[in-house]
Design a protein around this motif. Sequence first.
Motif, PDB file in Angstrom:
ATOM      1  N   ILE A 138       0.825  -1.210   0.000  1.00 43.60           N
ATOM      2  CA  ILE A 138       0.000   0.000   0.000  1.00 43.60           C
ATOM      3  C   ILE A 138       0.860   1.261   0.000  1.00 43.60           C
ATOM      4  CG2 ILE A 138      -1.986  -1.093   1.099  1.00 43.60           C
ATOM      5  CD1 ILE A 138      -1.014   0.196   3.759  1.00 43.60           C
ATOM      6  N   SER A 139       2.180   1.083  -0.071  1.00 44.69           N
ATOM      7  CA  SER A 139       3.079   2.237  -0.147  1.00 44.69           C
ATOM      8  C   SER A 139       4.365   1.805  -0.845  1.00 44.69           C
ATOM      9  CB  SER A 139       3.399   2.787   1.260  1.00 44.69           C
ATOM     10  OG  SER A 139       4.201   1.870   1.975  1.00 44.69           O
ATOM     11  N   PRO A 140       5.076   2.741  -1.467  1.00 49.26           N
ATOM     12  CA  PRO A 140       6.293   2.366  -2.187  1.00 49.26           C
ATOM     13  C   PRO A 140       7.433   1.939  -1.272  1.00 49.26           C
ATOM     14  CG  PRO A 140       6.025   4.755  -2.169  1.00 49.26           C
ATOM     15  CD  PRO A 140       4.755   4.178  -1.621  1.00 49.26           C
ATOM     16  N   ASP A 141       7.338   2.266   0.033  1.00 49.93           N
ATOM     17  CA  ASP A 141       8.427   1.914   0.951  1.00 49.93           C
ATOM     18  C   ASP A 141       8.193   0.599   1.680  1.00 49.93           C
ATOM     19  OD1 ASP A 141       6.329   2.959   2.378  1.00 49.93           O
ATOM     20  OD2 ASP A 141       7.554   4.122   3.764  1.00 49.93           O
ATOM     21  N   GLY A 142       7.248  -0.213   1.206  1.00 53.03           N
ATOM     22  CA  GLY A 142       7.170  -1.582   1.682  1.00 53.03           C
ATOM     23  C   GLY A 142       6.123  -1.943   2.703  1.00 53.03           C
ATOM     24  N   TYR A 143       5.193  -1.039   3.039  1.00 52.96           N
ATOM     25  CA  TYR A 143       4.091  -1.423   3.912  1.00 52.96           C
ATOM     26  C   TYR A 143       3.101  -2.269   3.112  1.00 52.96           C
ATOM     27  CZ  TYR A 143       5.483   1.671   7.728  1.00 52.96           C
ATOM     28  OH  TYR A 143       6.159   2.260   8.774  1.00 52.96           O
ATOM     29  N   ALA A 144       2.663  -3.380   3.700  1.00 53.38           N
ATOM     30  CA  ALA A 144       1.754  -4.285   3.003  1.00 53.38           C
ATOM     31  C   ALA A 144       0.677  -4.781   3.947  1.00 53.38           C
ATOM     32  CB  ALA A 144       2.522  -5.469   2.417  1.00 53.38           C
ATOM     33  N   VAL A 145      -0.489  -5.078   3.384  1.00 52.77           N
ATOM     34  CA  VAL A 145      -1.643  -5.555   4.141  1.00 52.77           C
ATOM     35  C   VAL A 145      -1.840  -7.043   3.884  1.00 52.77           C
ATOM     36  CG1 VAL A 145      -4.153  -5.365   4.407  1.00 52.77           C
ATOM     37  CG2 VAL A 145      -2.770  -3.306   4.083  1.00 52.77           C
ATOM     38  N   THR A 146      -2.193  -7.777   4.911  1.00 51.69           N
ATOM     39  CA  THR A 146      -2.585  -9.177   4.785  1.00 51.69           C
ATOM     40  C   THR A 146      -3.599  -9.466   5.880  1.00 51.69           C
ATOM     41  OG1 THR A 146      -1.772 -11.460   4.584  1.00 51.69           O
ATOM     42  CG2 THR A 146      -0.703 -10.065   6.238  1.00 51.69           C
ATOM     43  N   THR A 168      12.454 -10.400   3.524  1.00 55.03           N
ATOM     44  CA  THR A 168      12.050 -10.612   4.913  1.00 55.03           C
ATOM     45  C   THR A 168      11.150  -9.467   5.338  1.00 55.03           C
ATOM     46  OG1 THR A 168      14.094 -11.789   5.459  1.00 55.03           O
ATOM     47  CG2 THR A 168      12.863 -10.828   7.293  1.00 55.03           C
ATOM     48  N   ALA A 169      10.063  -9.788   6.025  1.00 53.67           N
ATOM     49  CA  ALA A 169       9.122  -8.766   6.483  1.00 53.67           C
ATOM     50  C   ALA A 169       8.955  -8.860   7.990  1.00 53.67           C
ATOM     51  CB  ALA A 169       7.777  -8.940   5.789  1.00 53.67           C
ATOM     52  N   LYS A 170       8.539  -7.782   8.597  1.00 51.26           N
ATOM     53  CA  LYS A 170       8.232  -7.778  10.028  1.00 51.26           C
ATOM     54  C   LYS A 170       6.778  -7.370  10.209  1.00 51.26           C
ATOM     55  CE  LYS A 170      10.033  -3.054  10.650  1.00 51.26           C
ATOM     56  NZ  LYS A 170      11.020  -2.216  11.381  1.00 51.26           N
ATOM     57  N   VAL A 171       6.171  -7.885  11.262  1.00 48.60           N
ATOM     58  CA  VAL A 171       4.778  -7.575  11.552  1.00 48.60           C
ATOM     59  C   VAL A 171       4.718  -6.263  12.339  1.00 48.60           C
ATOM     60  CG1 VAL A 171       2.672  -8.343  12.696  1.00 48.60           C
ATOM     61  CG2 VAL A 171       4.158 -10.012  11.559  1.00 48.60           C
ATOM     62  N   ILE A 172       4.058  -5.281  11.788  1.00 47.12           N
ATOM     63  CA  ILE A 172       3.918  -3.978  12.450  1.00 47.12           C
ATOM     64  C   ILE A 172       2.785  -4.006  13.463  1.00 47.12           C
ATOM     65  CG2 ILE A 172       3.458  -1.518  12.087  1.00 47.12           C
ATOM     66  CD1 ILE A 172       6.155  -2.489  11.011  1.00 47.12           C
ATOM     67  N   GLY A 173       1.693  -4.642  13.112  1.00 44.38           N
ATOM     68  CA  GLY A 173       0.557  -4.706  14.022  1.00 44.38           C
ATOM     69  C   GLY A 173      -0.530  -5.594  13.453  1.00 44.38           C
ATOM     70  N   THR A 174      -1.378  -6.115  14.332  1.00 47.04           N
ATOM     71  CA  THR A 174      -2.487  -6.974  13.908  1.00 47.04           C
ATOM     72  C   THR A 174      -3.761  -6.575  14.630  1.00 47.04           C
ATOM     73  OG1 THR A 174      -2.065  -8.645  15.620  1.00 47.04           O
ATOM     74  CG2 THR A 174      -0.926  -8.932  13.509  1.00 47.04           C
ATOM     75  N   LEU A 180      -7.205  -8.239  10.214  1.00 46.85           N
ATOM     76  CA  LEU A 180      -6.270  -7.496   9.379  1.00 46.85           C
ATOM     77  C   LEU A 180      -4.901  -7.423  10.048  1.00 46.85           C
ATOM     78  CD1 LEU A 180      -8.560  -4.551   8.240  1.00 46.85           C
ATOM     79  CD2 LEU A 180      -7.537  -6.260   6.729  1.00 46.85           C
ATOM     80  N   ALA A 181      -3.873  -7.329   9.212  1.00 48.03           N
ATOM     81  CA  ALA A 181      -2.503  -7.176   9.714  1.00 48.03           C
ATOM     82  C   ALA A 181      -1.724  -6.282   8.773  1.00 48.03           C
ATOM     83  CB  ALA A 181      -1.820  -8.537   9.839  1.00 48.03           C
ATOM     84  N   LEU A 182      -0.768  -5.551   9.343  1.00 43.96           N
ATOM     85  CA  LEU A 182       0.129  -4.704   8.562  1.00 43.96           C
ATOM     86  C   LEU A 182       1.542  -5.224   8.735  1.00 43.96           C
ATOM     87  CD1 LEU A 182       0.377  -2.062   6.834  1.00 43.96           C
ATOM     88  CD2 LEU A 182       0.900  -0.878   8.985  1.00 43.96           C
TER      89      LEU A 182
END
Length: 510
Positions: A138-146, A168-174, A180-182
């Motif tokens: 959802i942003s060019p700097d790598g934030y993604a929704v799942t 490699t990704a890190k979980v920002i919040g759920t 939903l998770a970011l």
Amino acid sequence: MHGHPNASRPTPRNVLKPRRLALLASAAGLSLALLAAGPGGYPPLNLPAWTSPAHAAETAPNAPGFADLVSRVKPAVISVRVRIDGDAENGGMMQNERMDSDQPGSPFEQFKRFGFRIPDGMPQRHEVITGEGSGFFISPDGYAVTNNHVVDHAQSVKVTTDDGTVYTAKVIGTDKKTDLALIKVDGKKDFTYVKFADALPRVGDWVVAVGNPFGLGGTVTAGIVSARGRDIGAGPYDDYVQIDAPINKGNSGGPAFDMNGNVIGVNTAIYSPSGGSVGIGFDIPSATAKLVVAQLKDKGYVTRGWLGVQVQPVTADIADSVGLKQARGAIVDNPQDGSPAAKAGIEAGDVITAVNGAEVKDARDLARHISMIAPGTSVKLDVLHHGQVKTLTVALGEMPNDRRASAGEQQSREMAGTPRLGLQLAPAADVEGSGDKGVVVTAIDPDGPAAEHGFRTGDIILNVGGKSVSSVGDVRAALNAAKDSGKHSVLMRVKTADATRFVAMPLAKG
């Protein structure tokens, strides 16, 4: 099939027959003039120009499709792969959290949330569980929704982009309540990304679902929006967009697009008697996703507005007794002492019919309205009070944390060895707005015994096996006592939003 190139050109029945006649006549070498004006004096058939074979051949290559849309958005869709240590969270993904269980008999058995390949039985020590899902940047700097259920309890998260690159990704919040998770991929600033739609789709609008299951590359399906505002009993704020574009295993967390390439929803569940897609899928709407994701990005968790009332739906009989022309709104059972509602003067028996001018359909609709508003915000409530309609201004509080994470760990220990219910419980006194008697159902395994017997989030268990309960320990003791006495089921007295009822729960081994 909705994705057929000619699917957007409807063929009315009054056009189909002349067209078939024209084509048959042409194939037989007959004159269309005879068909149009034969001896019987039939009137001319006004055949559309597009029925001409030459015209069809000329326009077929230019028929509308989804290729341009897909080529634009597909690079933003990712595969999400997680690893879970069997030791994590008291045994990793607990049995009552399995979303793709095949336990028969549950009314929610046919609603599937795909994402995990889980061995039969409880995970053993040091067993590694792998899960697969989809997501989107959802942003060019790598934030993604799942989906939350894709990354919940994950020890590590890897994402694979459309070109096969693994990050490699890190979980920002759920947020479990909306599933939903970011997540965030670092090290790059030019990811292809997509945006959430600003408006809800209409029923009948085209929708394209894109996923990247199992890292095999993007998959695309197309269909239409079948319904809005669906409640499938998965959570307290169910408000799903129903689509008929097939959603298959591994597509959880992927986006559904409108024809402008904007995300109208996040794929989260399907209705599936067989385990595969039958064309009934459910998406978290973009309006919900935008608000939740913004909070997850800002602080890693979600806060919701809190009114502090226990409410129930307005039935036709209730509507007649209070002077409402239609059965709509939410009637207040009890405003909690010191709550925003009590401070604003809301009383038991009042009917809340609108929030900031938006109609309240029922009790669940009121909960959704309030939950979408930030704590501290002043809202205007239309209230029917003693037969008179009045507007009250209420400053919303913050929904109290029910400490589910720590409570869930403690509960797993307390309930070990007892018959499995498929419920997460908390003392009513610890859950704001639930009173001080009994234990509250705070979460439900949709494939568990409790779901099969009609339990819903927010129900209050007052009595188990003839004994009043006020803690998880009380429930455990009552279940074990029933089991030790040789009983195959135990009677529970349960308070719901509508009434108080008795439920006979089977004592299957946990």
